[in-house]
Design a protein around this motif. Structure first.
Motif, PDB file in Angstrom:
ATOM      1  N   ALA A 128       0.770  -1.189   0.037  1.00 53.99           N
ATOM      2  CA  ALA A 128      -0.047   0.007  -0.074  1.00 53.99           C
ATOM      3  C   ALA A 128       0.607   1.357  -0.019  1.00 53.99           C
ATOM      4  O   ALA A 128       0.493   2.275  -0.662  1.00 53.99           O
ATOM      5  CB  ALA A 128      -0.905   0.013   1.205  1.00 53.99           C
ATOM      6  N   GLU A 129       2.035   1.062   0.574  1.00 48.64           N
ATOM      7  CA  GLU A 129       2.879   2.468   0.624  1.00 48.64           C
ATOM      8  C   GLU A 129       3.451   2.596  -0.920  1.00 48.64           C
ATOM      9  O   GLU A 129       3.696   3.708  -1.062  1.00 48.64           O
ATOM     10  CB  GLU A 129       3.832   2.171   1.699  1.00 48.64           C
ATOM     11  CG  GLU A 129       4.849   3.211   1.715  1.00 48.64           C
ATOM     12  CD  GLU A 129       5.891   2.929   3.021  1.00 48.64           C
ATOM     13  OE1 GLU A 129       6.001   3.862   3.941  1.00 48.64           O
ATOM     14  OE2 GLU A 129       6.219   1.948   3.150  1.00 48.64           O
ATOM     15  N   ARG A 130       3.422   1.603  -1.479  1.00 51.04           N
ATOM     16  CA  ARG A 130       4.176   1.825  -2.705  1.00 51.04           C
ATOM     17  C   ARG A 130       3.008   2.151  -3.840  1.00 51.04           C
ATOM     18  O   ARG A 130       3.413   3.050  -4.666  1.00 51.04           O
ATOM     19  CB  ARG A 130       4.583   0.691  -3.256  1.00 51.04           C
ATOM     20  CG  ARG A 130       5.752  -0.248  -2.463  1.00 51.04           C
ATOM     21  CD  ARG A 130       6.357  -1.368  -3.088  1.00 51.04           C
ATOM     22  NE  ARG A 130       6.407  -1.692  -4.602  1.00 51.04           N
ATOM     23  CZ  ARG A 130       6.579  -2.448  -5.358  1.00 51.04           C
ATOM     24  NH1 ARG A 130       6.441  -3.528  -4.956  1.00 51.04           N
ATOM     25  NH2 ARG A 130       7.028  -2.284  -6.732  1.00 51.04           N
ATOM     26  N   PHE A 131       1.915   1.913  -3.757  1.00 53.81           N
ATOM     27  CA  PHE A 131       0.789   1.942  -4.729  1.00 53.81           C
ATOM     28  C   PHE A 131      -0.370   2.883  -4.400  1.00 53.81           C
ATOM     29  O   PHE A 131      -1.106   3.293  -5.375  1.00 53.81           O
ATOM     30  CB  PHE A 131       0.302   0.806  -5.332  1.00 53.81           C
ATOM     31  CG  PHE A 131       1.448  -0.238  -5.853  1.00 53.81           C
ATOM     32  CD1 PHE A 131       2.090   0.134  -6.857  1.00 53.81           C
ATOM     33  CD2 PHE A 131       1.922  -1.363  -5.172  1.00 53.81           C
ATOM     34  CE1 PHE A 131       3.078  -0.753  -7.501  1.00 53.81           C
ATOM     35  CE2 PHE A 131       2.808  -2.066  -5.700  1.00 53.81           C
ATOM     36  CZ  PHE A 131       3.534  -1.817  -6.810  1.00 53.81           C
ATOM     37  N   ALA A 132      -0.653   2.786  -3.061  1.00 54.57           N
ATOM     38  CA  ALA A 132      -2.057   3.505  -2.560  1.00 54.57           C
ATOM     39  C   ALA A 132      -2.278   4.956  -3.104  1.00 54.57           C
ATOM     40  O   ALA A 132      -3.186   5.169  -3.477  1.00 54.57           O
ATOM     41  CB  ALA A 132      -2.074   3.203  -1.161  1.00 54.57           C
ATOM     42  N   LEU A 146      -9.265  12.017   6.074  1.00 50.87           N
ATOM     43  CA  LEU A 146      -8.227  13.086   6.135  1.00 50.87           C
ATOM     44  C   LEU A 146      -8.277  13.741   7.605  1.00 50.87           C
ATOM     45  O   LEU A 146      -9.364  13.887   8.054  1.00 50.87           O
ATOM     46  CB  LEU A 146      -8.664  14.206   5.259  1.00 50.87           C
ATOM     47  CG  LEU A 146      -7.738  15.453   4.940  1.00 50.87           C
ATOM     48  CD1 LEU A 146      -6.166  14.809   4.504  1.00 50.87           C
ATOM     49  CD2 LEU A 146      -8.239  16.152   3.839  1.00 50.87           C
ATOM     50  N   GLY A 147      -7.259  14.117   8.000  1.00 55.93           N
ATOM     51  CA  GLY A 147      -7.208  14.740   9.476  1.00 55.93           C
ATOM     52  C   GLY A 147      -7.939  16.194   9.080  1.00 55.93           C
ATOM     53  O   GLY A 147      -8.088  16.759   8.071  1.00 55.93           O
ATOM     54  N   ASP A 148      -8.493  16.868  10.239  1.00 54.71           N
ATOM     55  CA  ASP A 148      -8.916  18.245  10.237  1.00 54.71           C
ATOM     56  C   ASP A 148      -8.104  19.308  10.128  1.00 54.71           C
ATOM     57  O   ASP A 148      -8.574  20.363   9.619  1.00 54.71           O
ATOM     58  CB  ASP A 148      -9.707  18.227  11.664  1.00 54.71           C
ATOM     59  CG  ASP A 148     -11.024  17.529  11.733  1.00 54.71           C
ATOM     60  OD1 ASP A 148     -11.628  17.263  10.395  1.00 54.71           O
ATOM     61  OD2 ASP A 148     -11.646  17.235  12.756  1.00 54.71           O
ATOM     62  N   VAL A 149      -6.856  19.370  10.541  1.00 52.19           N
ATOM     63  CA  VAL A 149      -6.008  20.381  10.753  1.00 52.19           C
ATOM     64  C   VAL A 149      -4.539  20.167  10.144  1.00 52.19           C
ATOM     65  O   VAL A 149      -4.046  19.043  10.213  1.00 52.19           O
ATOM     66  CB  VAL A 149      -6.080  21.092  12.104  1.00 52.19           C
ATOM     67  CG1 VAL A 149      -7.230  21.609  12.719  1.00 52.19           C
ATOM     68  CG2 VAL A 149      -5.376  19.933  13.084  1.00 52.19           C
ATOM     69  N   VAL A 170      -2.339   8.827   3.236  1.00 59.93           N
ATOM     70  CA  VAL A 170      -1.922   7.554   3.170  1.00 59.93           C
ATOM     71  C   VAL A 170      -0.710   7.226   4.105  1.00 59.93           C
ATOM     72  O   VAL A 170      -0.673   6.275   4.713  1.00 59.93           O
ATOM     73  CB  VAL A 170      -1.270   7.386   1.755  1.00 59.93           C
ATOM     74  CG1 VAL A 170      -0.437   6.157   1.429  1.00 59.93           C
ATOM     75  CG2 VAL A 170      -2.315   7.169   0.476  1.00 59.93           C
ATOM     76  N   ALA A 171       0.204   8.242   4.380  1.00 62.81           N
ATOM     77  CA  ALA A 171       1.296   8.248   5.287  1.00 62.81           C
ATOM     78  C   ALA A 171       0.785   7.851   6.770  1.00 62.81           C
ATOM     79  O   ALA A 171       1.247   7.044   7.493  1.00 62.81           O
ATOM     80  CB  ALA A 171       2.050   9.304   5.519  1.00 62.81           C
ATOM     81  N   ALA A 172      -0.258   8.310   7.251  1.00 69.68           N
ATOM     82  CA  ALA A 172      -1.092   8.076   8.391  1.00 69.68           C
ATOM     83  C   ALA A 172      -1.613   6.776   8.698  1.00 69.68           C
ATOM     84  O   ALA A 172      -1.324   6.127   9.540  1.00 69.68           O
ATOM     85  CB  ALA A 172      -2.298   9.222   8.804  1.00 69.68           C
ATOM     86  N   ALA A 173      -2.121   6.226   7.473  1.00 64.76           N
ATOM     87  CA  ALA A 173      -2.919   5.000   7.389  1.00 64.76           C
ATOM     88  C   ALA A 173      -1.499   3.970   7.354  1.00 64.76           C
ATOM     89  O   ALA A 173      -1.764   2.825   8.251  1.00 64.76           O
ATOM     90  CB  ALA A 173      -3.528   4.709   6.244  1.00 64.76           C
TER      91      ALA A 173
END
Length: 242
Positions: A128-132, A146-149, A170-173
């Motif tokens: 997922a890090e490669r393609f998501a 998505l985060g709020d701020v 993506v990075a957070a997931a």
């Protein structure tokens, strides 16, 4: 281990100490009946500057400690997570297969990435890090989850744009799932915080320290922003507002 919240608390304590020392001088001026009103104001202002100068190295040390904590957070996160060897054909094939077989079908059904990774193994997360991100950009008009701020370059809090949001989400997931896979709670906290430590957490703490150093009270906007930023450091947006 020192935390960002502890740094914030020490900024509050330094601010309170400065105001305590200034109050002593203000009370002394108010009790001196030989002084005029303008002389009292000048006397207090001179002492305020002197006290601020006295505490300046301690506020500077807090900023340096926050930067050091940010750097150590990123190092710990990098060491805690599984890694892909881009020169290994086996790694590339294995992670691509895991992505196509485990993660992609869920995204195609409309499942948010974080949910699609909820039970994923390390290979699927690396895939997922490669393609998501590229898949989501091509297939979603708005990033899901998505985060709020975020903390803008102008020093104001804002909602991330869609362009920013895909990469951030993506990075957070990815970091969140790697955090779930680790048995060490400190490693997990570092992984979650690493996503926003440069863009959100460190700028927020720096702004908070600056206001604590220069003002009698930190502004509500900065307090709220720091609350959300430190929620990111904790892996959530909960906790006591400053």
């Amino acid at each position: 281990m020192t935390t960002f919240r502890q740094i914030q608390q020490r900024a509050n304590e330094l601010q309170a100490e400065r105001e305590r020392l200034v109050k002593i001088r203000r009370d002394a001026a108010n009790n001196d009946r030989m002084m005029t009103a303008s002389e009292r104001a000048e006397y207090v202002e001179e002492w305020r500057k002197s006290i601020a100068k006295q505490l300046e190295p301690q506020f500077a040390a807090l900023r340096e400690e926050a930067r050091g904590l940010a750097a150590s957070t990123k190092r710990r996160a990098a060491n805690a997570r599984p890694k892909l060897d881009p020169s290994s054909a086996a790694d590339l094939v294995r992670t691509e297969h895991a992505w196509r077989n485990s993660v992609l079908p869920q995204l195609e059904r409309g499942t948010p990435l974080a949910d699609a990774l909820r039970n994923a193994d390390a290979d699927a997360v690396l895939g997922a890090e490669r393609f998501a991100e590229s898949w989501l950009r091509a297939n979603q008009t708005r990033p899901a989850g998505l985060g709020d701020v975020a903390y803008g370059e102008d020093g104001r809090w804002r909602r991330p744009s869609d362009a920013d949001g895909h990469a951030e989400m993506v990075a957070a997931a990815i970091a969140g799932r790697f955090a779930d896979l680790t048995a060490d709670p400190d490693d997990a906290a570092a992984l979650r915080a690493s996503v926003t430590v440069d863009s959100v957490i460190t700028p927020a703490i720096d702004a908070y320290i600056s206001e604590a150093e220069s003002r009698p009270r930190v502004s509500l906007d900065t307090s709220i922003g720091t609350h959300y930023a430190l929620g990111a450091a904790d892996g959530n947006a909960e906790g006591d507002a400053a």
